[in-house]
Design a protein around this motif. Sequence first.
Motif, PDB file in Angstrom:
ATOM      1  N   SER A 290      14.470   4.120   6.910  1.00  0.00           N
ATOM      2  CA  SER A 290      13.938   3.031   6.083  1.00  0.00           C
ATOM      3  C   SER A 290      12.492   2.738   6.441  1.00  0.00           C
ATOM      4  N   LEU A 291      11.842   2.045   5.520  1.00  0.00           N
ATOM      5  CA  LEU A 291      10.470   1.559   5.702  1.00  0.00           C
ATOM      6  C   LEU A 291      10.385   0.145   5.156  1.00  0.00           C
ATOM      7  N   GLU A 292       9.672  -0.697   5.876  1.00  0.00           N
ATOM      8  CA  GLU A 292       9.444  -2.071   5.415  1.00  0.00           C
ATOM      9  C   GLU A 292       7.987  -2.427   5.652  1.00  0.00           C
ATOM     10  N   LEU A 293       7.279  -2.753   4.569  1.00  0.00           N
ATOM     11  CA  LEU A 293       5.885  -3.147   4.687  1.00  0.00           C
ATOM     12  C   LEU A 293       5.794  -4.609   5.071  1.00  0.00           C
ATOM     13  N   VAL A 294       4.831  -4.922   5.927  1.00  0.00           N
ATOM     14  CA  VAL A 294       4.570  -6.312   6.304  1.00  0.00           C
ATOM     15  C   VAL A 294       3.145  -6.663   5.870  1.00  0.00           C
ATOM     16  N   GLU A 295       2.833  -7.936   5.915  1.00  0.00           N
ATOM     17  CA  GLU A 295       1.533  -8.398   5.449  1.00  0.00           C
ATOM     18  C   GLU A 295       0.408  -7.766   6.275  1.00  0.00           C
ATOM     19  N   ASP A 296      -0.625  -7.334   5.570  1.00  0.00           N
ATOM     20  CA  ASP A 296      -1.744  -6.643   6.213  1.00  0.00           C
ATOM     21  C   ASP A 296      -2.986  -7.528   6.192  1.00  0.00           C
ATOM     22  N   PRO A 297      -3.405  -8.083   7.334  1.00  0.00           N
ATOM     23  CA  PRO A 297      -4.604  -8.933   7.332  1.00  0.00           C
ATOM     24  C   PRO A 297      -5.900  -8.153   7.114  1.00  0.00           C
ATOM     25  N   LYS A 298      -5.856  -6.822   7.257  1.00  0.00           N
ATOM     26  CA  LYS A 298      -7.062  -6.017   7.112  1.00  0.00           C
ATOM     27  C   LYS A 298      -7.224  -5.417   5.711  1.00  0.00           C
ATOM     28  N   ALA A 299      -6.315  -5.738   4.799  1.00  0.00           N
ATOM     29  CA  ALA A 299      -6.295  -5.073   3.492  1.00  0.00           C
ATOM     30  C   ALA A 299      -7.618  -5.249   2.745  1.00  0.00           C
ATOM     31  N   ALA A 300      -8.137  -6.473   2.708  1.00  0.00           N
ATOM     32  CA  ALA A 300      -9.380  -6.724   1.968  1.00  0.00           C
ATOM     33  C   ALA A 300     -10.550  -5.979   2.593  1.00  0.00           C
ATOM     34  N   ALA A 301     -10.604  -5.947   3.928  1.00  0.00           N
ATOM     35  CA  ALA A 301     -11.705  -5.245   4.606  1.00  0.00           C
ATOM     36  C   ALA A 301     -11.644  -3.746   4.343  1.00  0.00           C
ATOM     37  N   VAL A 302     -10.438  -3.168   4.321  1.00  0.00           N
ATOM     38  CA  VAL A 302     -10.294  -1.739   4.052  1.00  0.00           C
ATOM     39  C   VAL A 302     -10.750  -1.412   2.643  1.00  0.00           C
ATOM     40  N   GLU A 303     -10.383  -2.259   1.684  1.00  0.00           N
ATOM     41  CA  GLU A 303     -10.820  -2.050   0.298  1.00  0.00           C
ATOM     42  C   GLU A 303     -12.344  -2.105   0.199  1.00  0.00           C
ATOM     43  N   GLU A 304     -12.951  -3.025   0.932  1.00  0.00           N
ATOM     44  CA  GLU A 304     -14.411  -3.165   0.895  1.00  0.00           C
ATOM     45  C   GLU A 304     -15.094  -1.943   1.518  1.00  0.00           C
ATOM     46  N   ILE A 305     -14.559  -1.470   2.635  1.00  0.00           N
ATOM     47  CA  ILE A 305     -15.130  -0.280   3.275  1.00  0.00           C
ATOM     48  C   ILE A 305     -15.020   0.923   2.344  1.00  0.00           C
TER      49      ILE A 305
END
Length: 615
Positions: A290-305
């Motif tokens: 199984s896989l379970e995604l959790v909240e990613d605090p870096k998501a916005a920064a990764v999109e910007e990079i």
Amino acid sequence: FHALPPVHLPISEREPHRNCNKRFCANVGKEFGFTSNGFSIFLNRNKTDEIQSQNKTLSLLKIKHGDMLFLYPSGSPGPSGETMDVATTHSSSLPSSSSSMMSRSHSAPHIPEDEIDQYLAKQEGKIYRNKDPQLCRHGSMGKCVHCVPLEPFDEEYLSHLDPPVKHMSFHAYIRKLTGGADKGKFVALENISCKIKSGCEGHPPWPEGICTKCQPSAITLNRQKYRHIDNIMFENHTIADRFLDFWRKTGSQRMGYLYGRYTEHKDIPLAIRAEVAAIYEPPQIATQNSLELVEDPKAAAVEEIAAKLGLRKVGWIFTDLLSEDTRIGTVKYTRNKDSYFLSAEECITAGHFQNQQSNPCRLSPDGHFGSKFITVAATGGPDNQVHFEGYQVSNQCMALVRDECLLPCRDAPELGYAKESSTEQYVPDVFYKDKDKFGNDITYLARPLPVEYLIIDITTTFPKDPQYTFCSTQRFPIENRDILGETQDFHSLATYLSQCTSTVFLDIVSDFHLLIFLVTNEVMPLRDSIGLLLDAVKTKDEELAQTWKKSEQWATIEQLCSTEGGQPSGPQEFGAMGGGPSTPASSSAMWSCLHCTFMNQPGTELCEMCSLPRG
């Protein structure tokens, strides 16, 4: 512009010849509400052979009863509404694309399409064929049915490609819709809705009432004839191998987001390829099943990079691997025609991601239609080796997922289930067609639903000549792999820099995971000052990278590496800082074998798996 119906104007042959043309123009102006200088009359549809002379007779201009003339407003219109109407033939003189856009401009919002869509919309798309030496009987300048160019949506041509193409490209599908006599003037790509239309006041709201005006239509699932992405290409094997390392070392499954770009795929007419340049692994809870995604605090920064590097999120990838023989490295072949290719849960997840990343489209009244977001499954193949299989789900699946009408089955991963209506939600009936044992087409209610009706397969490839958006030869630790003992901190950065033998600073910092760490670390985040370095990596400009290297931020990074990394101070100890000799990695941490990638315990010099030296 508003088109007017044709108007019949009589010509009197008994009028004085010197006044015939003048009187005729006056009658035209009177009929359409123009003054004498508010319009122009042409003999041809393409605005040629204008009738200008007032002194010539109509007979000298070769105008006779039954002729069709073409009226257009003049460039300098007269007062009060002299440009209000245009003859019917005006719209015919415009390019087909302009005509189609004008008829929809009042309903479709102006949303800029992706660059690849704008590029392909300008291409001719014809499939040119050479002269057949046996069937063609014409000269070199002639064409016949055996050599005339084919349309990009020609199904017979696509079926004879190697390998055969089952789905035409989306832009070929658009050409098919906008072809013909009307040039697609009334084409509109409508998004499917499974919700009750709001604003119906003739009855109480659901569940007390519903009518045919607000009730969504039933859905019959069909094989989608087109696909938004026609090919998936990883730039090199290293990208995939580093992603698979997590499963090799832990036995747990893994998921990541694919970052890359959309380019033209020239093997199929008007096709689009998704090129993968990097994989970002978000925080997740992984087990063997199984896989379970959790909240990613870096998501916005990764999109910007990624955006500053000229990349975007093009899809997601997950593993479904079970080891068969660890000695020879084989895996089990579990996904096939006898089981399933994508489970219902995976289809729902893919539909969720595709709805988040919708495709801007000028032909849709909503401004978007479908999605280019792809799904890649790393699983066992027929040869018991790891294969990468690419998919998308259909627009019908996207609508069912968006409106929360599709559920997975607990005990059958290959089956989905269309929800039933309740007091909280009305769900339209969903059907699919299949053949019975006698070969007859039978319509079934989608409870349950085989998910192969929702899947579109996409070829996944690796190039013969590897490409590298990020050219670093060393491996900076991948984010969110703390369970392996691989952490992103200044100690790992010091180790990474000490192992770099290149004297080219751009090659050292050209690593997607390193750039993410420099922006998102808590000690000294460089989010506001790393723009110049990102531009250097994007354009591969070493001089620009050297300019950033001289900044105060990099000097601080060097100092932090010297102190927190446990390395001797001084830039000469780091290959990235002075090009001097590098120091060995710390022996107090787990280390990966360079030959078989097995994770060994600290303090050992021989690999426990292959018995080869640590190197």
